[in-house]
Design a protein around this motif. Structure first.
Motif, PDB file in Angstrom:
ATOM      1  N   GLY A 125      19.533  -8.828 -21.970  1.00 17.69           N
ATOM      2  CA  GLY A 125      20.696  -8.646 -21.109  1.00 17.69           C
ATOM      3  C   GLY A 125      21.686  -7.646 -21.670  1.00 17.69           C
ATOM      4  N   LYS A 126      21.300  -6.937 -22.724  1.00 24.15           N
ATOM      5  CA  LYS A 126      22.270  -6.031 -23.352  1.00 24.15           C
ATOM      6  C   LYS A 126      22.605  -4.820 -22.490  1.00 24.15           C
ATOM      7  N   GLY A 127      21.640  -4.335 -21.724  1.00 21.52           N
ATOM      8  CA  GLY A 127      21.900  -3.184 -20.853  1.00 21.52           C
ATOM      9  C   GLY A 127      22.897  -3.540 -19.759  1.00 21.52           C
ATOM     10  N   SER A 181      20.512   3.786 -25.144  1.00 20.61           N
ATOM     11  CA  SER A 181      19.788   4.613 -26.123  1.00 20.61           C
ATOM     12  C   SER A 181      18.280   4.419 -26.017  1.00 20.61           C
ATOM     13  N   GLY A 182      17.837   3.256 -25.503  1.00 13.00           N
ATOM     14  CA  GLY A 182      16.405   3.046 -25.313  1.00 13.00           C
ATOM     15  C   GLY A 182      15.810   4.079 -24.368  1.00 13.00           C
ATOM     16  N   ALA A 183      16.645   4.582 -23.440  1.00  5.00           N
ATOM     17  CA  ALA A 183      16.168   5.582 -22.487  1.00  5.00           C
ATOM     18  C   ALA A 183      15.750   6.866 -23.199  1.00  5.00           C
ATOM     19  N   LEU A 184      16.348   7.150 -24.351  1.00  2.00           N
ATOM     20  CA  LEU A 184      15.964   8.350 -25.110  1.00  2.00           C
ATOM     21  C   LEU A 184      14.527   8.209 -25.619  1.00  2.00           C
ATOM     22  N   TYR A 185      14.238   7.041 -26.192  1.00  2.00           N
ATOM     23  CA  TYR A 185      12.884   6.794 -26.709  1.00  2.00           C
ATOM     24  C   TYR A 185      11.880   6.740 -25.556  1.00  2.00           C
ATOM     25  N   ARG A 186      12.297   6.126 -24.450  1.00  2.00           N
ATOM     26  CA  ARG A 186      11.428   6.069 -23.274  1.00  2.00           C
ATOM     27  C   ARG A 186      11.165   7.470 -22.721  1.00  2.00           C
ATOM     28  N   ALA A 187      12.198   8.313 -22.706  1.00  2.00           N
ATOM     29  CA  ALA A 187      12.041   9.657 -22.162  1.00  2.00           C
ATOM     30  C   ALA A 187      11.049  10.464 -22.999  1.00  2.00           C
ATOM     31  N   ILE A 227       5.527   2.568 -20.577  1.00  2.00           N
ATOM     32  CA  ILE A 227       6.412   3.528 -21.258  1.00  2.00           C
ATOM     33  C   ILE A 227       7.211   2.783 -22.346  1.00  2.00           C
ATOM     34  N   GLY A 228       7.651   1.553 -22.038  1.00  2.00           N
ATOM     35  CA  GLY A 228       8.393   0.755 -23.023  1.00  2.00           C
ATOM     36  C   GLY A 228       7.570   0.511 -24.274  1.00  2.00           C
ATOM     37  N   LYS A 229       6.288   0.220 -24.076  1.00  2.00           N
ATOM     38  CA  LYS A 229       5.391  -0.032 -25.207  1.00  2.00           C
ATOM     39  C   LYS A 229       5.225   1.207 -26.080  1.00  2.00           C
ATOM     40  N   GLY A 242      21.234  -0.610 -27.659  1.00  2.00           N
ATOM     41  CA  GLY A 242      19.968  -0.234 -28.275  1.00  2.00           C
ATOM     42  C   GLY A 242      19.507  -1.262 -29.292  1.00  2.00           C
ATOM     43  N   ARG A 243      18.937  -0.766 -30.392  1.00  2.00           N
ATOM     44  CA  ARG A 243      18.417  -1.658 -31.430  1.00  2.00           C
ATOM     45  C   ARG A 243      19.141  -1.471 -32.757  1.00  2.00           C
ATOM     46  N   ASP A 244      19.656  -0.245 -32.975  1.00  2.00           N
ATOM     47  CA  ASP A 244      20.211   0.108 -34.291  1.00  2.00           C
ATOM     48  C   ASP A 244      21.580   0.759 -34.167  1.00  2.00           C
ATOM     49  N   ILE A 245      22.288   0.482 -33.073  1.00  2.00           N
ATOM     50  CA  ILE A 245      23.567   1.179 -32.846  1.00  2.00           C
ATOM     51  C   ILE A 245      24.619   0.699 -33.859  1.00  2.00           C
ATOM     52  N   GLY A 246      24.734  -0.614 -34.027  1.00  2.00           N
ATOM     53  CA  GLY A 246      25.735  -1.135 -34.958  1.00  2.00           C
ATOM     54  C   GLY A 246      25.346  -0.965 -36.422  1.00  2.00           C
ATOM     55  N   GLN A 253       7.367  -5.498 -33.377  1.00  2.00           N
ATOM     56  CA  GLN A 253       7.255  -4.105 -33.817  1.00  2.00           C
ATOM     57  C   GLN A 253       8.629  -3.511 -34.133  1.00  2.00           C
ATOM     58  N   ASP A 254       9.614  -3.790 -33.271  1.00  2.00           N
ATOM     59  CA  ASP A 254      10.962  -3.235 -33.462  1.00  2.00           C
ATOM     60  C   ASP A 254      11.660  -3.872 -34.674  1.00  2.00           C
ATOM     61  N   ARG A 255      11.387  -5.164 -34.912  1.00  2.00           N
ATOM     62  CA  ARG A 255      12.030  -5.853 -36.041  1.00  2.00           C
ATOM     63  C   ARG A 255      11.419  -5.485 -37.378  1.00  2.00           C
ATOM     64  N   ASN A 256      10.105  -5.272 -37.377  1.00  2.00           N
ATOM     65  CA  ASN A 256       9.392  -5.133 -38.648  1.00  2.00           C
ATOM     66  C   ASN A 256       9.213  -3.701 -39.116  1.00  2.00           C
ATOM     67  N   ARG A 257       9.703  -2.727 -38.346  1.00  2.00           N
ATOM     68  CA  ARG A 257       9.528  -1.342 -38.793  1.00  2.00           C
ATOM     69  C   ARG A 257      10.479  -1.064 -39.952  1.00  2.00           C
ATOM     70  N   THR A 258      10.160  -0.029 -40.724  1.00  2.00           N
ATOM     71  CA  THR A 258      10.985   0.319 -41.882  1.00  2.00           C
ATOM     72  C   THR A 258      12.223   1.107 -41.459  1.00  2.00           C
TER      73      THR A 258
HETATM   74  O1   DC Z   1      15.886  -0.770 -24.715  1.00  2.00           O
HETATM   75  P1   DC Z   1      14.449  -0.431 -24.279  1.00  2.00           P
HETATM   76  O2   DC Z   1      13.599  -1.650 -24.155  1.00  2.00           O
HETATM   77  O3   DC Z   1      14.412   0.424 -23.076  1.00  2.00           O
HETATM   78  O4   DC Z   1      13.863   0.449 -25.507  1.00  2.00           O
HETATM   79  C1   DC Z   1      12.525   0.897 -25.559  1.00  2.00           C
HETATM   80  C2   DC Z   1      12.097   1.018 -27.013  1.00  2.00           C
HETATM   81  O5   DC Z   1      12.827   2.068 -27.651  1.00  2.00           O
HETATM   82  C3   DC Z   1      12.331  -0.196 -27.890  1.00  2.00           C
HETATM   83  O6   DC Z   1      11.263  -1.140 -27.820  1.00  2.00           O
HETATM   84  C4   DC Z   1      12.468   0.376 -29.271  1.00  2.00           C
HETATM   85  C5   DC Z   1      13.055   1.760 -29.029  1.00  2.00           C
HETATM   86  N1   DC Z   1      14.495   1.820 -29.315  1.00  2.00           N
HETATM   87  C6   DC Z   1      14.866   2.005 -30.623  1.00  2.00           C
HETATM   88  O7   DC Z   1      14.012   2.046 -31.501  1.00  2.00           O
HETATM   89  N2   DC Z   1      16.183   2.148 -30.955  1.00  2.00           N
HETATM   90  C7   DC Z   1      17.137   2.078 -30.016  1.00  2.00           C
HETATM   91  N3   DC Z   1      18.416   2.233 -30.371  1.00  2.00           N
HETATM   92  C8   DC Z   1      16.780   1.836 -28.669  1.00  2.00           C
HETATM   93  C9   DC Z   1      15.443   1.693 -28.346  1.00  2.00           C
END
Ligand code: DC
Length: 212
Positions: free
Chosen positions: A12-14, A31-37, A77-79, A116-120, A170-175
């Protein structure tokens, strides 16, 4: 003023970030839209999804207009977005755009809300207010199914639940810039909150933090 909103997929963050931006008359960046794009551009151009160099190149030449394209919203695309988001050089290429948006929000408005995931933690560690939004796996899967149905792409609940779990792991465990709450983030569990209640709670926290 910069507001950072992080959390796992479909928490629900978006919706929350968009709602805060609207209420406060701030600019909003998903910011996820950047990675998706980037992921979308790779698939469109027939690039091998496992080619890391090609993914980095695609992020360097990203057409920023793509972040508003409905085509980037699919689960496939999300994957791929999550898979390529592990690549540090690719993340680095997307950093300037995000920081610039935060410091100079378009339209000359007084603030930016970025989700996003890493904004803060990485993009804006000096954000004025940080949220880490969560919800139960069940609630997230249900919301994503409703969202997909709304876009005319019906999906099976169990499949969506499994996909979200894989993507979060995958998003939690990446370096590089893993998904995790900043130490100073406000935790917001939206499992039992509807959109209005979550937004009201978030705006209350912003008001307390900054007297708005
Ligand atoms: O928010 P989203 O589900 O549209 O993001 C798609 C993918 O982009 C998410 O699984 C991981 C990556 N992402 C990221 O690594 N860092 C962000 N700040 C936002 C998204």
């Amino acid at each position: 003023m910069i507001i950072a909103v992080d959390g796992p997929a479909a928490a629900g963050k978006g919706t929350l970030a968009r709602g805060m931006a609207k209420s406060l008359d701030f600019a909003h960046l998903d910011s996820g839209a950047l990675y998706r794009a980037v992921a979308y551009a790779m698939l469109r151009d027939g690039t091998d999804p496992s080619d890391r160099e090609a993914a980095v190149a695609a992020s360097r030449h990203l057409n920023i207009d793509l972040i508003d394209a409905p085509e980037i919203r699919g689960e496939g695309i999300g994957k791929l977005a999550s898979a390529i988001a592990k690549i540090p050089d690719l993340r680095a290429n997307l950093l300037d755009f995000q920081r610039n948006f935060a410091r100079h929000p378009p339209g000359g408005v007084a603030g930016a809300v970025i989700d996003g995931r890493d904004i803060g933690t990485v993009v804006c560690p000096d954000a004025d207010v940080k949220f880490f939004v969560t919800a139960s796996d069940e609630a997230r899967a249900r919301r994503r199914v409703l969202e997909l149905e709304g876009r005319g792409a019906p999906a099976d609940l169990e499949t969506v639940r499994a996909d979200l779990a894989r993507r979060d792991a995958q998003d939690r465990n990446r370096t590089a810039a893993p998904l995790k709450p900043a130490p100073d983030a406000h935790l917001l569990d939206t499992t039992e909150l509807d959109i209005e209640a979550a937004l009201a709670r978030a705006l209350e926290i912003v008001a307390q933090a900054h007297g708005r």
